[in-house]
Scaffold this motif. Structure first.
Motif, PDB file in Angstrom:
ATOM      1  N   HIS A 223      25.062  34.483   4.494  1.00 35.02           N
ATOM      2  CA  HIS A 223      24.445  35.809   4.521  1.00 35.02           C
ATOM      3  C   HIS A 223      24.398  36.354   3.100  1.00 35.02           C
ATOM      4  O   HIS A 223      25.372  36.281   2.361  1.00 35.02           O
ATOM      5  CB  HIS A 223      25.246  36.734   5.434  1.00 35.02           C
ATOM      6  CG  HIS A 223      24.512  38.005   5.746  1.00 35.02           C
ATOM      7  ND1 HIS A 223      24.275  38.983   4.809  1.00 35.02           N
ATOM      8  CD2 HIS A 223      23.926  38.430   6.893  1.00 35.02           C
ATOM      9  CE1 HIS A 223      23.596  39.973   5.363  1.00 35.02           C
ATOM     10  NE2 HIS A 223      23.360  39.655   6.631  1.00 35.02           N
ATOM     11  N   ALA A 224      23.237  36.921   2.751  1.00 31.20           N
ATOM     12  CA  ALA A 224      23.010  37.441   1.402  1.00 31.20           C
ATOM     13  C   ALA A 224      24.005  38.529   1.030  1.00 31.20           C
ATOM     14  O   ALA A 224      24.266  38.770  -0.153  1.00 31.20           O
ATOM     15  CB  ALA A 224      21.590  37.995   1.298  1.00 31.20           C
ATOM     16  N   GLY A 225      24.570  39.200   2.037  1.00 29.29           N
ATOM     17  CA  GLY A 225      25.458  40.320   1.745  1.00 29.29           C
ATOM     18  C   GLY A 225      26.922  39.945   1.715  1.00 29.29           C
ATOM     19  O   GLY A 225      27.727  40.659   1.125  1.00 29.29           O
ATOM     20  N   SER A 226      27.270  38.833   2.348  1.00 25.30           N
ATOM     21  CA  SER A 226      28.705  38.580   2.528  1.00 25.30           C
ATOM     22  C   SER A 226      29.192  37.298   1.871  1.00 25.30           C
ATOM     23  O   SER A 226      30.362  36.963   1.982  1.00 25.30           O
ATOM     24  CB  SER A 226      29.034  38.542   4.027  1.00 25.30           C
ATOM     25  OG  SER A 226      28.239  37.567   4.668  1.00 25.30           O
ATOM     26  N   THR A 227      28.300  36.587   1.194  1.00 26.18           N
ATOM     27  CA  THR A 227      28.737  35.354   0.530  1.00 26.18           C
ATOM     28  C   THR A 227      28.720  35.546  -0.982  1.00 26.18           C
ATOM     29  O   THR A 227      27.655  35.709  -1.579  1.00 26.18           O
ATOM     30  CB  THR A 227      27.822  34.171   0.912  1.00 26.18           C
ATOM     31  OG1 THR A 227      27.603  34.194   2.319  1.00 26.18           O
ATOM     32  CG2 THR A 227      28.451  32.851   0.515  1.00 26.18           C
ATOM     33  N   PRO A 228      29.920  35.566  -1.619  1.00 24.21           N
ATOM     34  CA  PRO A 228      29.957  35.747  -3.078  1.00 24.21           C
ATOM     35  C   PRO A 228      29.135  34.658  -3.770  1.00 24.21           C
ATOM     36  O   PRO A 228      29.054  33.532  -3.273  1.00 24.21           O
ATOM     37  CB  PRO A 228      31.444  35.593  -3.402  1.00 24.21           C
ATOM     38  CG  PRO A 228      32.162  35.886  -2.127  1.00 24.21           C
ATOM     39  CD  PRO A 228      31.253  35.419  -1.031  1.00 24.21           C
ATOM     40  N   MET A 229      28.533  34.993  -4.911  1.00 24.21           N
ATOM     41  CA  MET A 229      27.677  34.049  -5.622  1.00 24.21           C
ATOM     42  C   MET A 229      28.417  32.734  -5.890  1.00 24.21           C
ATOM     43  O   MET A 229      27.845  31.662  -5.760  1.00 24.21           O
ATOM     44  CB  MET A 229      27.200  34.654  -6.962  1.00 24.21           C
ATOM     45  CG  MET A 229      26.321  35.893  -6.834  1.00 24.21           C
ATOM     46  SD  MET A 229      24.839  35.730  -5.798  1.00 24.21           S
ATOM     47  CE  MET A 229      23.754  34.763  -6.862  1.00 24.21           C
ATOM     48  N   ASN A 272      17.538  38.068   3.911  1.00 19.44           N
ATOM     49  CA  ASN A 272      18.993  38.182   3.798  1.00 19.44           C
ATOM     50  C   ASN A 272      19.752  36.928   4.209  1.00 19.44           C
ATOM     51  O   ASN A 272      20.930  36.981   4.509  1.00 19.44           O
ATOM     52  CB  ASN A 272      19.495  39.398   4.597  1.00 19.44           C
ATOM     53  CG  ASN A 272      19.065  39.338   6.040  1.00 19.44           C
ATOM     54  OD1 ASN A 272      18.359  38.414   6.450  1.00 19.44           O
ATOM     55  ND2 ASN A 272      19.484  40.304   6.822  1.00 19.44           N
ATOM     56  N   VAL A 273      19.057  35.794   4.222  1.00 14.13           N
ATOM     57  CA  VAL A 273      19.709  34.529   4.572  1.00 14.13           C
ATOM     58  C   VAL A 273      19.628  33.578   3.381  1.00 14.13           C
ATOM     59  O   VAL A 273      18.544  33.331   2.854  1.00 14.13           O
ATOM     60  CB  VAL A 273      19.042  33.885   5.803  1.00 14.13           C
ATOM     61  CG1 VAL A 273      19.679  32.530   6.107  1.00 14.13           C
ATOM     62  CG2 VAL A 273      19.156  34.808   7.010  1.00 14.13           C
TER      63      VAL A 273
END
Lengths: 407, 407
Positions: A223-229, A272-273
Motif C-alpha cells: 500500500h502506497a500509504g503504509s509501506t516505507p520506501m 495507491n497500490v
C-alpha cells in the motif's frame, strides 16, 4: 522515357475508393469483400493493359508481359493491396499500381523487352487479419507450407482457404512465380528519414534483423500509504529503471542499433497500490546480425543486473528472432545509378520492417525502392506520400525494370 | 482485568464465515446481502451483551452501555465490517469485534463506568462498492452531505439509499453518535512496520496527508523498425525516466516522504510501436503538510524538466489533496502507558491510510491502536493477524476505554 504521372495519380485515387474510411484512409483486410473488389479492379486494369493474368494457390495475382526470349527469367515487380484496419492509401498500393503504370508505359511506347516483365499483387502482406504477415510471398518462397497458410484463422475463426475460395481467388500452384530473375518492390518508407532529409528516392540495401524479448519483473505488492520506501520492492520502479537503461544502451552502442520497448503492462494499476508485476517487450533491430545479438545480450545482462540491484525477480523469454535480409548490391547500385540519371536525389537506406521483397530475396536477387512518406507516418489514415515523389519513384522503377529486362 | 481471547477468536472466526472466499478471505461489500448478514449477527451479539441498539440514517450500527453519569460524553469504539472484494478477515472486523469483546468483558466483570461506552459498526468504510471510502463516518462528521451519500451508485448503477433500505438498515438521523468524548479504533496496521520490528502494539499518532497527481506524457508514435533512435520522441522512455527520478526524490528528500506511481498506462501497447502517450499517477504522502507540499512541487518541477529534456509534452493535474490528521497526543500517550502497564512492547507509528478514526477526529479527540499484520499484507485473502496480537490489542483497548470512561 517517363511514366504518365496523371494516370498513375488517378489509378491510385480510384483504388483508394475501395474500403475508403471517412478520414482519408482505407480498410481493406486480406480476403475481405474490399480486398476482392480491389483485386477485381486491378485485374480489369491488367487485362486492359494486355497482360496475361494468372492466380496461384495463395491468391497471388500476376499480370505478365512476355519478352522476346521465351527462356529468359522474368523481372517481377509488385507489392500488396491489403491494408491494416484504418490504414493508409499508399502502403503496398503504390508498389502494385506503379508496377501497372510501368507496364502501361511499356505498352504505350511499344517497348518490347528481352525478358518477360510480370507484376504481382501479393496476398495478405499485412498480417492484420490472418497472421503472420507476408503470407502470399512467404507461401511461394516456401517460408510457410500450404497447409499452414490455409489453416490460418482470423479473429472470428474464419479460415484463410475458405475466404480465398469465397472471394474467388484460389488459383493453381503451378501458377506461382517461377523462373524469376529479379524482384523489385517500390514502397513508401514508413519511417521519417527520406522525408526529414528531403531525398525522394531510397535505394534499400536490406532489411534489419529483429529479436523480441518478453520481460517479466516481479516485486512485492504494497500500500502506497503504509509501506516505507526502504521496505519496498516496487516492480514498476525497477521496470522503469530498466526501460531508461535500455534507451541508454541504444544511444551508447552502435548508432544504428534500434531498441524499443513498445508493450509495457503493469499488472495492478491503482494510484495507491505499489505495483508487484510488470511485463514488457524489447524489440532489438540491427542490419548486422552480430551487433544485434550483442545488443540482445547487453539488454539481458542489464535487466538481470538492475533486477539484482532493485531486489526484484526478472525473467526474460526469447520470443522471436528474424535474421537480416541483404538485398542484391548490384540492384542497389542500379537504383542509385538510374535515380542519378533521372536527376533525382537518392540515398542508400536500410529497411526496418518486413516486406514481400524480404521473402522474394530468398529465391532471387531482389531490391526495394523507397519513397518518402510525410513525417514517417504509416498504418494510419494520415499516411501521405506526395504525387511528385510517387511519380519519381515510379520512373526509377520503370528504368530499373527496363534495364534489367534487357540484360 | 483481561479480555477473553478464546471468545474473541471464536467471534472473529464466526464472522469470517459470512462472505467467506475459498482462499480464506471474505467478500463483504457494503450494503450487500453479506453485509446485512454480518450486521444481523453483530446486532444479535450486541443484544446478548445487553447493549442498547441504535441505527442512524447512514446505517451506522451502535451498541451502547450506559454510564453512571447520564450527562457525560460517551467513549465510542469501533470500526467496520465491510470488505473489499476478496479481502481479508481482519481489516475493520478486528476493531468492531474487539469493541464487542471489551463490552462483554465489562459485562462479565460487572464493571460500571462513569461515562457511557458505545461500540459502532460504520457503513461503507472501504469505498469498494460505493465510492469514496468512509461514507458512514464521513456522514456523521458532516464531511459529506446526506444527499451526496444517498446518491452514490455502485458499478451497476444501484443507489446507496435504495440498498440501505433494502437490507433494512436505514435508521434515523437523531441516532447518530453525539456527545462523544473520545473515539478509539483498533485496526491491523496494513503495513509491514510492526511485523518487521516484532512490536505488537502501535500507538497511532496520526494519518499522513495525501496528494494525487495525474500525469500525461505525449510523444510521437513511430515504428520500432523505421524510426532512428535520434528522431524518436518516445513517451514510454520519458515516462520511465520520470518514474525512476521520482523514486530518487523519495530517497533523497525526507525519509518519511512516500512517493508512489501505482497506475501507469501506456496508450498503445505493441512490441513494434514506439509509444506516443503514457498516463500515470503520483501518490505523495507525508505526516507534515509542508514537506508533502514541497514534495508535490519537487515532483512537478522534475516532470517538467525531464519533459523538456526528452522533447515530450507533459501535463500534470492535481487530482486530490487530503490534509494530515493529528490524533490526540494525550490519547497516544495513554495507549503507550497502558501497553507498558500490560507488559506489551509498543511504538508510536503513523498511519498511511484513511480510517474512520480520521473523520471522527474532526468531532472529538480520537486515537487508533494498530496491531501487526503478517508481512504488511492487507486487502487480500492472505491477510493475517495473530490471535496473540489481536488479544493484546484488545486488552489495550479494554484498559484505554476503562480509563477514559472513568475520567
Amino acid at each position: 522515357m517517363r511514366i504518365n504521372g496523371e494516370r498513375l495519380k488517378k489509378t491510385i485515387t480510384d483504388m483508394a475508393q475501395i474500403g475508403a474510411t471517412p478520414n482519408g484512409g482505407v480498410t481493406r483486410l486480406a480476403l475481405s469483400d474490399e480486398d476482392k473488389d480491389a483485386r477485381d479492379l486491378l485485374k480489369r486494369w491488367m487485362i486492359e493493359t494486355g497482360l496475361e493474368i494468372r492466380i496461384d494457390d495463395f491468391g497471388n495475382l500476376y499480370g505478365r508481359r512476355p519478352g522476346t526470349d521465351p527462356e529468359a527469367g522474368a523481372i517481377l515487380i509488385g507489392s500488396h493491396l491489403d491494408s491494416v484496419p484504418a490504414g493508409g492509401r499508399f502502403d503496398g498500393v503504390v508498389g502494385v499500381l506503379a508496377s501497372l503504370e510501368v507496364l502501361r508505359t511499356f505498352k504505350d511506347l511499344g517497348i518490347q523487352t528481352k525478358r518477360p516483365v510480370e507484376m504481382v499483387n501479393f496476398t495478405g502482406e499485412e498480417g492484420a487479419r490472418f497472421s503472420p504477415p507476408m503470407l502470399g510471398s512467404g507461401g511461394i518462397t516456401q517460408m510457410f507450407s500450404s497447409s499452414f497458410i490455409y489453416d490460418r484463422v482470423d479473429a472470428d475463426g474464419v479460415r484463410f482457404e475458405d475466404e480465398l475460395i469465397r472471394i474467388g481467388y484460389r488459383g493453381e500452384s503451378p501458377h506461382r512465380a517461377k523462373n524469376v530473375q529479379h524482384f523489385v518492390e517500390l514502397h513508401i518508407e514508413q519511417g521519417p528519414i527520406l522525408d526529414t532529409e528531403r531525398v525522394p528516392i531510397g535505394a534499400v540495401e536490406g532489411i534489419v534483423g529483429v529479436s523480441w524479448l518478453e520481460v517479466t519483473v516481479r516485486g512485492v505488492r504494497g500500500h502506497a500509504g503504509s509501506t516505507p520506501m526502504a521496505m519496498r520492492r516496487d516492480a514498476l520502479i525497477a521496470a522503469s529503471v530498466m526501460v531508461s537503461a535500455i534507451a541508454e544502451v541504444a544511444t551508447q552502442a552502435d548508432k544504428d542499433l534500434l531498441l524499443t520497448v513498445g508493450k509495457f503492462v503493469p499488472r495492478s494499476s491503482a494510484p495507491n497500490v505499489i505495483p508487484d508485476e510488470v511485463t514488457f517487450s524489447v524489440d532489438i533491430r540491427h542490419y548486422d546480425s552480430l551487433i544485434r545479438k550483442r545488443g540482445v545480450q547487453a539488454v539481458k545482462d542489464l535487466l538481470m543486473s538492475i533486477g539484482r540491484e532493485k531486489g526484484v525477480d526478472v525473467s526474460v523469454v526469447d520470443l522471436w528472432n528474424m535474421e537480416p535480409t541483404v538485398f542484391s548490391k548490384s540492384l542497389v547500385e542500379l537504383i542509385c545509378e538510374v535515380s542519378s540519371f533521372l536527376g533525382y536525389p537518392v540515398r542508400k537506406i536500410r529497411g526496418g520492417i518486413g516486406h514481400d521483397a524480404k521473402y522474394m530475396n530468398e529465391i532471387c536477387p531482389s531490391a526495394m525502392i523507397f519513397i518518402p512518406c510525410v513525417e514517417g507516418k504509416s498504418h494510419c489514415e494520415d499516411e501521405l506520400a506526395s504525387w511528385e515523389d510517387i511519380e519519381k519513384g515510379t520512373n526509377v522503377l520503370l528504368h530499373v525494370v527496363y534495364r534489367l529486362a534487357q540484360q
